[in-house]
Design an enzyme around this catalytic site. Sequence first.
Site, mmCIF file in Angstrom:
data_model
loop_
_atom_site.group_PDB
_atom_site.id
_atom_site.type_symbol
_atom_site.label_atom_id
_atom_site.label_comp_id
_atom_site.label_asym_id
_atom_site.label_seq_id
_atom_site.Cartn_x
_atom_site.Cartn_y
_atom_site.Cartn_z
ATOM 1 C CE1 TYR A 1 -3.719 -2.231 5.244
ATOM 2 C CE2 TYR A 1 -3.142 0.065 4.855
ATOM 3 C CZ TYR A 1 -3.469 -1.187 4.369
ATOM 4 O OH TYR A 1 -3.519 -1.401 3.011
ATOM 5 C CB SER B 1 -0.872 -0.001 1.256
ATOM 6 O OG SER B 1 -1.437 1.281 1.493
#
Length: 278
Positions: free
Chosen positions: A150, A136
Amino acid sequence: MEKRKVWFVTGASKGLGLTLVKELLAQGYNVVATSRKQADLIEAVGKHERFLPLEMDITSDDHVREVIAAAISHFGQIDVVVNNAGYSQIGTLEELTDEEAKRNFNVNVFGVLHVIRNVASHLRERQSGHIFNIASIGGLIGSFPAFGVYCATKFAVAGLTEALAVEMKPFGIHSTLVYPGYFRTDFLTQGSAQTAQNPIDAYVAAREVEKAHLHEINGNQPNDPQKAAELLIQVSQMENPPVHFLMGEDAYGMAQQKINTLVEEISKWKEYTISTGY
């Protein structure tokens, strides 16, 4: 020859994984798709002679090993691996319980390791292959309130992929670390993104960022998952594919900003940095 290659895609029942699986089948590839529930894969994709949907608990090294063996037994080989399974755990570092944080790492990091560990010997024997690890832009930039854990999982994926690239290169195996920006999938919908069980009201900025992601960004992401799927296939066909690959104009802009910030801060504190030598 390209179209007879076998792709192994995790987290394939929705989002980018599902879009990729459909595009791969449309282009004539053989596809092994995994998810927590086989029925979800069949419902999403349907039945196809070149499609093998398999239920897999990505947090179990033993189960991942069994599924990879079943995939190889069915198609005879695996050529391209896409470690796509993962989810977003939202919550500040203080808010998240030990269980919430570890669960996110178990899926996003150790799940990737389980797949790599159990497919590596097969790829080495074949002296070819390509592993895509979907991180990501949050694996390059961690300054998102409420997304620390995360982002930490995706930073971990980035680090292990950089090592993987140099470890597997002598065997003719490519490794690509993908940094997607915001893509219009269900990644931020309820059931995909997880919020903190015990939120703390004092974290005002974190709640604002959380609300923005769940109610404003969700459904309005600037990037098209179909184009991402086509792009991943294109990268897989390159003779010398990139190790670091940004996807999305937003990802490119944020990466440039991070680079500029690093250069500025490293330069600012240079005298202190180099003052530690003998």
